[in-house]
Design a protein around this motif. Structure first.
Motif, PDB file in Angstrom:
ATOM      1  N   UNK A 135       0.819  -1.209   0.000  1.00 15.41           N
ATOM      2  CA  UNK A 135       0.000   0.000   0.000  1.00 15.41           C
ATOM      3  C   UNK A 135       0.851   1.256   0.000  1.00 15.41           C
ATOM      4  N   UNK A 136       2.042   1.149   0.554  1.00 21.40           N
ATOM      5  CA  UNK A 136       2.949   2.289   0.629  1.00 21.40           C
ATOM      6  C   UNK A 136       4.373   1.765   0.697  1.00 21.40           C
ATOM      7  N   UNK A 137       5.318   2.611   0.354  1.00 19.91           N
ATOM      8  CA  UNK A 137       6.725   2.241   0.488  1.00 19.91           C
ATOM      9  C   UNK A 137       7.157   2.487   1.931  1.00 19.91           C
ATOM     10  N   UNK A 138       8.127   1.715   2.401  1.00 14.35           N
ATOM     11  CA  UNK A 138       8.647   1.879   3.763  1.00 14.35           C
ATOM     12  C   UNK A 138      10.129   2.235   3.680  1.00 14.35           C
ATOM     13  N   UNK A 139      10.497   3.328   4.330  1.00 17.60           N
ATOM     14  CA  UNK A 139      11.853   3.853   4.212  1.00 17.60           C
ATOM     15  C   UNK A 139      12.463   4.087   5.587  1.00 17.60           C
ATOM     16  N   UNK A 140      13.780   4.072   5.640  1.00 18.06           N
ATOM     17  CA  UNK A 140      14.479   4.337   6.901  1.00 18.06           C
ATOM     18  C   UNK A 140      15.357   5.578   6.726  1.00 18.06           C
ATOM     19  N   UNK A 141      15.056   6.615   7.473  1.00 15.87           N
ATOM     20  CA  UNK A 141      15.808   7.865   7.373  1.00 15.87           C
ATOM     21  C   UNK A 141      16.376   8.270   8.726  1.00 15.87           C
ATOM     22  N   UNK A 142      16.709   7.275   9.536  1.00 16.67           N
ATOM     23  CA  UNK A 142      17.222   7.578  10.871  1.00 16.67           C
ATOM     24  C   UNK A 142      18.502   8.415  10.800  1.00 16.67           C
ATOM     25  N   UNK A 167       2.503  -5.534   6.408  1.00 19.86           N
ATOM     26  CA  UNK A 167       2.524  -5.611   4.947  1.00 19.86           C
ATOM     27  C   UNK A 167       1.311  -6.365   4.420  1.00 19.86           C
ATOM     28  N   UNK A 168       1.268  -6.490   3.100  1.00 17.42           N
ATOM     29  CA  UNK A 168       0.218  -7.315   2.502  1.00 17.42           C
ATOM     30  C   UNK A 168       0.527  -8.792   2.726  1.00 17.42           C
ATOM     31  N   UNK A 169       1.805  -9.077   2.888  1.00 17.83           N
ATOM     32  CA  UNK A 169       2.206 -10.456   3.150  1.00 17.83           C
ATOM     33  C   UNK A 169       2.345 -10.665   4.654  1.00 17.83           C
ATOM     34  N   UNK A 170       2.405 -11.911   5.062  1.00 18.62           N
ATOM     35  CA  UNK A 170       2.662 -12.199   6.472  1.00 18.62           C
ATOM     36  C   UNK A 170       1.585 -13.011   7.158  1.00 18.62           C
ATOM     37  N   UNK A 171       0.447 -13.223   6.523  1.00 15.93           N
ATOM     38  CA  UNK A 171      -0.622 -13.937   7.223  1.00 15.93           C
ATOM     39  C   UNK A 171      -0.345 -15.441   7.239  1.00 15.93           C
ATOM     40  N   UNK A 172      -0.761 -16.095   8.315  1.00 12.72           N
ATOM     41  CA  UNK A 172      -0.600 -17.535   8.464  1.00 12.72           C
ATOM     42  C   UNK A 172      -1.821 -18.285   7.941  1.00 12.72           C
ATOM     43  N   UNK A 176      -1.317  -6.740  16.686  1.00 12.16           N
ATOM     44  CA  UNK A 176      -0.673  -6.393  15.420  1.00 12.16           C
ATOM     45  C   UNK A 176      -1.167  -7.355  14.341  1.00 12.16           C
ATOM     46  N   UNK A 177      -1.882  -6.832  13.336  1.00 11.67           N
ATOM     47  CA  UNK A 177      -2.350  -7.718  12.267  1.00 11.67           C
ATOM     48  C   UNK A 177      -1.163  -8.434  11.616  1.00 11.67           C
ATOM     49  N   UNK A 178      -1.415  -9.613  11.066  1.00  7.32           N
ATOM     50  CA  UNK A 178      -0.333 -10.338  10.391  1.00  7.32           C
ATOM     51  C   UNK A 178      -0.180  -9.861   8.946  1.00  7.32           C
ATOM     52  N   UNK A 179      -1.253  -9.306   8.388  1.00 12.84           N
ATOM     53  CA  UNK A 179      -1.194  -8.666   7.064  1.00 12.84           C
ATOM     54  C   UNK A 179      -2.348  -7.676   6.984  1.00 12.84           C
ATOM     55  N   UNK A 180      -2.230  -6.686   6.111  1.00  7.67           N
ATOM     56  CA  UNK A 180      -3.300  -5.675   6.039  1.00  7.67           C
ATOM     57  C   UNK A 180      -3.259  -4.963   4.696  1.00  7.67           C
ATOM     58  N   UNK A 181      -4.444  -4.504   4.254  1.00  7.31           N
ATOM     59  CA  UNK A 181      -4.589  -3.733   3.010  1.00  7.31           C
ATOM     60  C   UNK A 181      -5.839  -2.876   3.186  1.00  7.31           C
TER      61      UNK A 181
END
Lengths: 343, 343
Positions: A37-44, B155-160, B227-232
């Motif tokens: 759904x979105x990009x995830x970035x690290x800018x620490x 993420x969209x991935x990760x569900x069991x 914490x959901x295992x995946x989400x969209x």
């Protein structure tokens, strides 16, 4: 009949898969790129610098003489230029494209080829976007994200009253390139048997169709330990951008007409069009050069760099904003930059 | 004649100044907002989450029945929704707008009023953008930037294989709202003396014209330490989004038709249109609800939350993707979601 090359047939997700299939991220800060759904970035530890810019068909580009790959390249570059203007480095790009029914998959792939070439050249990860449709015409909206050490950001404000005004590269070439393209188009529209004459205009045409963003200047200044006191990129013309720096810094300025860097081909073509080269340099726009101010103390460091020209100096605000002509007369600067909205 | 309300007269910079004059940033991470080449942000210690989405006139909205303020609101919300779908919080928004000559300054201000209302409601700073022109129609491209603790991104991935499938709110309402608007428009176009009948459709019309992004769900899950295992987020219809989760997680699924949350007004209107409410819920799109999967261990925590409905469970990939009808039959799920490109 639907073919592989048919966007309707492929669908939005199919098209996106095709366009992004072999995208590989190269920056450590890119945690997740395309595909969510979105990009995830690290800018620490860094400042995040972000900008967005939209190009619309018929206003910002004419597809009759703009190759799609060049257009994609330019759409990315104009955003990179804004990041460099903050003294930052680009790391990621997001791209939203809307196309009308007349566009094939191959055409969208060409645009992407240009976007990706720009990304590759500037070490940028293409991390997301949106591909959708429009009733008419093509629209590209890019968002570039970059990074900077907290203390290194350079704003439009910050210049002192005696600071030097510097510009990278040369000015007015992209504008003259556009004039040539428009002239040849007009001739062609009157008589389609006429072949466009583009020989001898290679430099100014490339400046118009495939501009570059000056990462090299940002890198060079950093290597010389020079931090500009203010900076902006030249998209709307030198005059207009210099007014922005003055306004934001609450300063006046004087630049010198004879100092403005103008390429011989720009001069020659301006003559051909009965245009003052100075006008093209001041108001042309789309140069994507960097305009910045420096403390006098830094003059020694940059004076022998051919990529940078000192064109004048800042002044206290009440002394006004002027250009000194070769005759010695001061003329008030006006922002008559390119204005997409007044067309 | 040019008036104050004339975009040409005001110019791009005048318009931008007018639109951004009283913008105040509220997030500590917003270092520099509008008024420079790029926004400067601080995301130290957090993940940066970023998404972009473009809406074009005639494809994503019809200005005949879409108030401009609602349109601005929706343009922001659809982007916020993508950030929440990563289990992140939105912090900044950039907006690029292209308008044709038919738009007045007041109209662009209305769009901005909606954008700013959405920002205010979600605690988001409007930090930059681009305002330019188009030959025809209106295009809005928003980029939303948000933050998340490094370990909290979903993420969209990760569900069991045994995870529960949950959805917030209710489904299909925005789609039925659109059907009502399109029907009344058609009647009006045939006979302009006919007044549109919109009473009794308030809920589904609001869902279409002024959708909301589910920050409350992200906050609620965090408060319950879930914490959901995946989400969209559901923009293209439940079916299509569930297929994305299954594909990304390499899993199958079974949802139950009778479990799908459908508002009474959605059912009533679907009946009126001789449509199966189930079809509206599965394929309608533009719900902007969150679809997520949870470990069975978390079931107790959410089972009494009326905002969340458990609609089924994941399965090993080879068992397929199905919906169990009320009759007890399993039918294969198909992604027939809203597709902007196939219109």
């Amino acid at each position: 009949m639907a073919t592989d090359d048919d966007i309707k047939n492929l669908g939005e997700f199919g098209l996106i898969r095709k366009l992004t299939a072999d995208i590989r991220n190269t920056n450590a800060g890119t945690i997740t790129g395309v595909g969510d759904d979105a990009a995830v970035l690290d800018y620490t530890g860094k400042r995040v610098v972000v900008t967005t810019d939209m190009l619309t068909e018929g206003v910002h580009f004419n597809l009759v003489y703009t190759p799609l790959k060049h257009l994609g390249y330019k759409a990315a570059i104009v955003n990179f230029s804004d990041i460099y203007a903050m003294n930052a480095r680009v790391k990621q790009l997001l791209v939203a494209i809307a196309v009308s029914a007349k566009f094939s998959v191959a055409m969208v792939e060409e645009i992407y080829a240009g976007l990706r070439l720009a990304c590759q050249k500037h070490g940028v990860d293409l991390v997301g976007g949106d591909t959708t449709s429009s009733l008419t015409g093509l629209t590209i909206c890019c968002t570039a994200i970059g990074e900077c050490e907290p203390g290194s950001v350079v704003h439009r404000y910050g210049s002192g009253s005696n600071d030097l005004i510097c510009v990278s590269g040369d000015l007015g070439a992209a504008y003259m390139g556009l004039q040539v393209l428009e002239r040849e188009l007009l001739l062609y529209q009157k008589d389609s048997s006429i072949q466009p004459v583009l020989e001898g205009y290679d430099y100014i045409l490339e400046r118009q169709l495939k501009p570059e963003a000056r990462k090299d200047i940002v890198d060079m200044l950093a290597a010389m330990d020079v931090k500009p006191t203010s900076m902006i990129d030249i998209s709307d013309g030198l005059s207009s951008e210099l007014m922005h720096l003055c306004h934001a810094s609450k300063k006046g300025c004087r630049i010198f007409a004879e100092k403005l860097p103008i390429h011989p081909q720009t001069r020659k073509t301006a003559d051909e069009f009965n245009l003052e080269p100075l006008i093209a340099a001041l108001n042309g726009g789309e140069d994507y050069e960097l305009l910045f101010t420096l403390s006098l103390n830094d003059h020694e460091k940059i004076r022998n760099r051919h990529e940078i020209t000192v064109i004048g100096h800042m002044l206290p605000e009440q002394e006004g904003k002027m250009i000194r002509m070769e005759s010695g007369t001061d003329i008030e600067l006006k922002a008559q930059g390119w204005n997409g909205l007044s067309r």
